[in-house]
Design a protein around this motif. Structure first.
Motif, mmCIF file in Angstrom:
data_model
loop_
_atom_site.group_PDB
_atom_site.id
_atom_site.type_symbol
_atom_site.label_atom_id
_atom_site.label_comp_id
_atom_site.label_asym_id
_atom_site.label_seq_id
_atom_site.Cartn_x
_atom_site.Cartn_y
_atom_site.Cartn_z
ATOM 1 N N LEU A 41 0.809 -1.216 0.000
ATOM 2 C CA LEU A 41 0.000 0.000 0.000
ATOM 3 C C LEU A 41 0.849 1.274 0.000
ATOM 4 C CD1 LEU A 41 -2.842 -1.014 2.482
ATOM 5 C CD2 LEU A 41 -3.110 -0.500 0.053
ATOM 6 N N ASP A 42 2.116 1.159 0.383
ATOM 7 C CA ASP A 42 2.993 2.322 0.407
ATOM 8 C C ASP A 42 3.755 2.513 -0.900
ATOM 9 O OD1 ASP A 42 2.424 2.991 3.131
ATOM 10 O OD2 ASP A 42 3.667 1.289 3.725
ATOM 11 N N GLU A 43 3.586 1.592 -1.837
ATOM 12 C CA GLU A 43 4.308 1.658 -3.104
ATOM 13 C C GLU A 43 3.372 1.510 -4.294
ATOM 14 O OE1 GLU A 43 7.352 2.432 -3.439
ATOM 15 O OE2 GLU A 43 8.099 2.243 -1.391
ATOM 16 N N ARG A 44 2.138 1.980 -4.137
ATOM 17 C CA ARG A 44 1.197 1.879 -5.252
ATOM 18 C C ARG A 44 1.572 2.827 -6.391
ATOM 19 N NH1 ARG A 44 -4.043 2.987 -1.870
ATOM 20 N NH2 ARG A 44 -2.433 3.652 -0.396
ATOM 21 N N GLY A 45 1.096 2.483 -7.581
ATOM 22 C CA GLY A 45 1.360 3.318 -8.742
ATOM 23 C C GLY A 45 2.559 2.878 -9.550
ATOM 24 N N LEU A 46 3.267 1.840 -9.100
ATOM 25 C CA LEU A 46 4.429 1.347 -9.830
ATOM 26 C C LEU A 46 3.999 0.199 -10.750
ATOM 27 C CD1 LEU A 46 7.026 1.373 -6.910
ATOM 28 C CD2 LEU A 46 6.641 3.128 -8.647
ATOM 29 N N GLY A 47 3.507 0.539 -11.914
ATOM 30 C CA GLY A 47 3.124 -0.479 -12.871
ATOM 31 C C GLY A 47 1.832 -1.196 -12.551
ATOM 32 N N ASP A 48 0.949 -0.573 -11.756
ATOM 33 C CA ASP A 48 -0.323 -1.221 -11.458
ATOM 34 C C ASP A 48 -1.477 -0.254 -11.700
ATOM 35 O OD1 ASP A 48 -0.207 0.511 -9.314
ATOM 36 O OD2 ASP A 48 0.327 -1.028 -7.858
ATOM 37 N N ILE A 49 -2.699 -0.713 -11.494
ATOM 38 C CA ILE A 49 -3.884 0.110 -11.697
ATOM 39 C C ILE A 49 -4.165 0.886 -10.415
ATOM 40 C CG2 ILE A 49 -6.381 0.027 -12.071
ATOM 41 C CD1 ILE A 49 -5.881 -2.416 -13.859
ATOM 42 N N PRO A 50 -4.295 2.210 -10.475
ATOM 43 C CA PRO A 50 -4.531 3.008 -9.273
ATOM 44 C C PRO A 50 -5.723 2.483 -8.475
ATOM 45 C CG PRO A 50 -4.078 4.440 -11.138
ATOM 46 C CD PRO A 50 -4.200 3.049 -11.685
ATOM 47 N N PRO A 88 5.351 -2.188 8.069
ATOM 48 C CA PRO A 88 6.203 -3.372 7.833
ATOM 49 C C PRO A 88 5.438 -4.696 7.728
ATOM 50 C CG PRO A 88 6.197 -2.840 10.142
ATOM 51 C CD PRO A 88 5.318 -1.787 9.484
ATOM 52 N N LYS A 89 4.090 -4.640 7.730
ATOM 53 C CA LYS A 89 3.333 -5.884 7.648
ATOM 54 C C LYS A 89 3.414 -6.526 6.265
ATOM 55 C CE LYS A 89 -0.128 -4.881 11.210
ATOM 56 N NZ LYS A 89 -1.576 -4.753 11.492
ATOM 57 N N TRP A 90 3.687 -5.697 5.267
ATOM 58 C CA TRP A 90 3.727 -6.217 3.901
ATOM 59 C C TRP A 90 4.857 -7.224 3.742
ATOM 60 C CZ3 TRP A 90 7.688 -5.430 0.177
ATOM 61 C CH2 TRP A 90 7.384 -5.895 -1.108
ATOM 62 N N ASP A 91 4.555 -8.321 3.084
ATOM 63 C CA ASP A 91 5.545 -9.369 2.806
ATOM 64 C C ASP A 91 5.456 -9.735 1.327
ATOM 65 O OD1 ASP A 91 7.396 -11.678 3.850
ATOM 66 O OD2 ASP A 91 5.849 -12.681 2.654
#
Length: 317
Positions: free
Chosen positions: A94-103, A216-219
């Motif tokens: 969720l902290d790195e959205r917008g990198l090659g994905d759909i908003p 930091p929960k993202w894995d």
């Protein structure tokens, strides 16, 4: 090489047939070109495997086949490879959205928007806009410049401009030989292929029980396995889409070539049963637009209205 030949040969044959049909009927030529859009999708996915160095043992072979196919798919190879690598590295973050994905916004973020920005987001996420206008915009216009990578290095400008030059030469030759009517033999192929490609990319991560988390929960491993769908398609459609429906497997190990993904599913029943979506279920995913962090699911705008108001959320960068 066989998989490449089985795709390139019919693609070129249908292109030639469509050009020949121009002498009979522009509508017939456009119809044949539309069918050829399915082969264009497969060529794009073979290019996609090249970007992961998964098609050939040789890295230069992957790169040069990918660059040649990039001219056909209107997608500069080096630019695509970098943006797609960023997508793989940040999927479900969720902290790195917008990198090659759909908003995609969370429910809380959407509520913090002004009425105008809400309307813009709803317009963008509307299926008619997302699958009717965005595909043509992305492949015909946005891919002409290294969007989002202008400061990443000169090689991405070179990739985009050389691809554009090759496209212009081929298109110019086509119009010189057949006149403006030649677009009937080319345009529908691009539009159909781009629309199918956008739909595939959408359902690969935009489904109800996908996974998104803040650090930091993202894995990465968890997001790759549980945040990517398993689109179960009839055999002919699975062939044309190069088994990309097994997207969770692809994100777990991108070096597995597309023609071996079915083997992975066969040998690992747990993966075969994970995140299964049928063709009909995938169409219903187009109704999902907002991520609910509390319920951990993607939901419709109507469902989001029923979610109780929580504390102000942390907005994405």
């Amino acid at each position: 090489m066989l998989e490449l030949a089985l795709t390139v040969v019919p693609f070129v044959a249908l292109l030639a047939l469509s050009c020949w049909a121009l002498s009979i009927s522009h509508l017939l030529a456009a119809g044949i070109a539309a069918v050829n859009g399915a082969f264009l999708v497969r060529l794009f996915l073979i290019q996609h495997d090249c970007s992961h160095n998964a098609l050939f043992r040789s890295r230069p072979a992957n790169e040069w086949v990918g660059r040649i196919l990039g001219v056909v798919t209107l997608t500069p190879f080096d630019v695509w490879r970098r943006s797609h690598s960023l997508h793989h590295a940040s999927v479900g973050n969720l902290d790195e959205r917008g990198l090659g994905d759909i908003p995609t916004l969370t429910v809380g973020e959407y509520r913090q928007l002004s009425p105008l920005r809400r309307a813009i987001y709803r317009l963008y996420r509307h299926p008619l806009f997302l699958f009717g206008i965005v595909p043509a915009f992305v492949f015909v216009l946005r891919n002409r410049v290294p969007a989002g990578q202008m400061r990443a290095g000169r090689r991405y400008w070179v990739s985009a401009m050389l691809t554009n030059l090759a496209i212009a030469v081929i298109l110019g030759i086509g119009i010189w030989l057949g006149g403006p009517a030649a677009l009937y033999a080319i345009g529908p192929t691009i539009l159909v292929g781009a629309t199918i490609g956008m739909w595939l990319f959408y359902v690969q991560h935009q489904f109800e029980k996908t996974v998104w988390d803040h650090e930091p929960k993202w894995d990465l491993h968890d997001a790759a396995l549980h945040g990517s769908s398993h689109l179960v398609l009839p055999a002919p459609l699975a062939w044309f889409t190069a088994n990309i429906g097994a997207h969770h497997v692809h994100h777990l190990h991108a070096r597995v070539p597309f023609y071996r993904l079915a083997e992975v599913l066969r040998d690992h029943p747990a993966l075969d049963m994970a995140q299964r979506l049928t063709l009909w279920q995938s169409f219903r995913c187009a109704r999902l637009h907002l991520w609910d962090e509390e319920r951990r699911q993607l939901m419709t705008f109507r469902q989001a209205r029923a979610v109780p108001q929580m504390a102000p959320p942390r907005m994405a960068a």
